[in-house]
Scaffold this motif. Sequence first.
Motif, short mmCIF file in Angstrom:
data_model
loop_
_atom_site.label_atom_id
_atom_site.label_comp_id
_atom_site.label_asym_id
_atom_site.label_seq_id
_atom_site.Cartn_x
_atom_site.Cartn_y
_atom_site.Cartn_z
N TYR A 1 -33.49 -16.19 -15.76
CA TYR A 1 -33.60 -14.89 -16.31
C TYR A 1 -34.62 -14.64 -17.60
O TYR A 1 -34.47 -15.78 -18.33
N GLU B 1 -35.90 -9.00 -9.51
CA GLU B 1 -35.34 -7.72 -10.14
C GLU B 1 -35.81 -7.58 -11.37
O GLU B 1 -36.12 -8.26 -12.06
N GLN C 1 -34.95 -4.99 -14.72
CA GLN C 1 -33.83 -4.03 -15.23
C GLN C 1 -33.98 -3.84 -16.72
O GLN C 1 -33.94 -4.76 -17.48
N ASP C 2 -33.76 -2.64 -17.08
CA ASP C 2 -33.54 -2.51 -18.57
C ASP C 2 -32.22 -2.85 -19.15
O ASP C 2 -31.14 -2.61 -18.48
N MET C 3 -32.15 -3.62 -20.16
CA MET C 3 -30.82 -4.35 -20.35
C MET C 3 -29.92 -3.34 -20.95
O MET C 3 -28.77 -3.80 -21.36
N TYR C 4 -30.42 -2.23 -21.43
CA TYR C 4 -29.45 -1.15 -22.31
C TYR C 4 -28.94 -0.04 -20.95
O TYR C 4 -27.95 0.60 -21.09
N THR C 5 -30.08 0.25 -20.18
CA THR C 5 -29.85 1.76 -19.42
C THR C 5 -29.51 1.20 -18.04
O THR C 5 -28.80 1.88 -17.28
N GLY C 6 -29.86 0.05 -17.53
CA GLY C 6 -29.55 -0.50 -16.19
C GLY C 6 -30.67 -0.08 -15.33
O GLY C 6 -30.56 -0.08 -14.29
N GLU C 7 -31.54 0.87 -15.77
CA GLU C 7 -32.79 1.44 -14.96
C GLU C 7 -33.73 0.33 -14.42
O GLU C 7 -33.99 -0.62 -15.15
N HIS C 8 -33.94 0.54 -13.04
CA HIS C 8 -34.70 -0.63 -12.49
C HIS C 8 -36.30 -0.05 -12.54
O HIS C 8 -36.75 1.06 -12.54
N GLU D 1 -28.07 -14.67 -18.04
CA GLU D 1 -28.76 -13.48 -18.30
C GLU D 1 -28.41 -13.09 -19.91
O GLU D 1 -29.52 -12.39 -20.39
N GLU E 1 -31.07 -11.99 -22.60
CA GLU E 1 -31.22 -10.76 -23.56
C GLU E 1 -31.22 -10.94 -25.15
O GLU E 1 -31.77 -10.21 -25.61
#
Length: 210
Positions: A115, A151, A153-160, A203, A207
């Motif tokens: 990661y 993959e 991914q936004d670490m705060y929102t989870g958005e891909h 991961e 972060e």
Amino acid sequence: MIEQTTDQDFRQADLKNQDLSERRFEKVDFSGADLTGTDFTNSLFKDCSFVGANLQNVNFMSCDLRGCDLTKANISGANMNHSMLENANLTDIISDKNTKFFRMYCPEKGAFLGYKKCFNSLIVKLLIPADARRTSATETSCRCDKAKVMEIQDMYTGEHYDEAISYVDENFIYRKGHYVHAENFNPNRWVDSTGGIHFWLDEKEAEGYM
């Protein structure tokens, strides 16, 4: 003020279980000395020799040992976490399974996941393939010469996301489903801040970067 020791001869000396942390040693000869259990945390060594020294269970955490001679030294059980060993002579050095952060932290063979954190707090999940060159120094960060982006991914929102930009090089783009190659990969494991794709096995550690 950091205490400094210069041009001292401690060959064959008994220096077991000493607190010698946060010091500077320059041209000090520890050859053959018994330093079992000594704490050198955050110390700097310049042109020092540990040839044949007993360094079992020594704490070298965050020490600068660049260019030092550790030929045939015994670091069994020693803590090498975040120590700098660039250009150190490690010929016939002795270590064991209890030596911390001396052996490669990442898997030496096979494929595995890693990661990394990119611009705008995007976390990239990487597949490091079996044929990728990989290395690590004396901490948990690792490097490789190529990886597949699995993959993003936004670490705060989870958005891909489909793309992520490297913190170090804005022209180095991670694209989902594609391989990335580090042409500047440096195979010298003891040079930490150098060419390659930097990553973590965990991961949460990725972060925490930057």
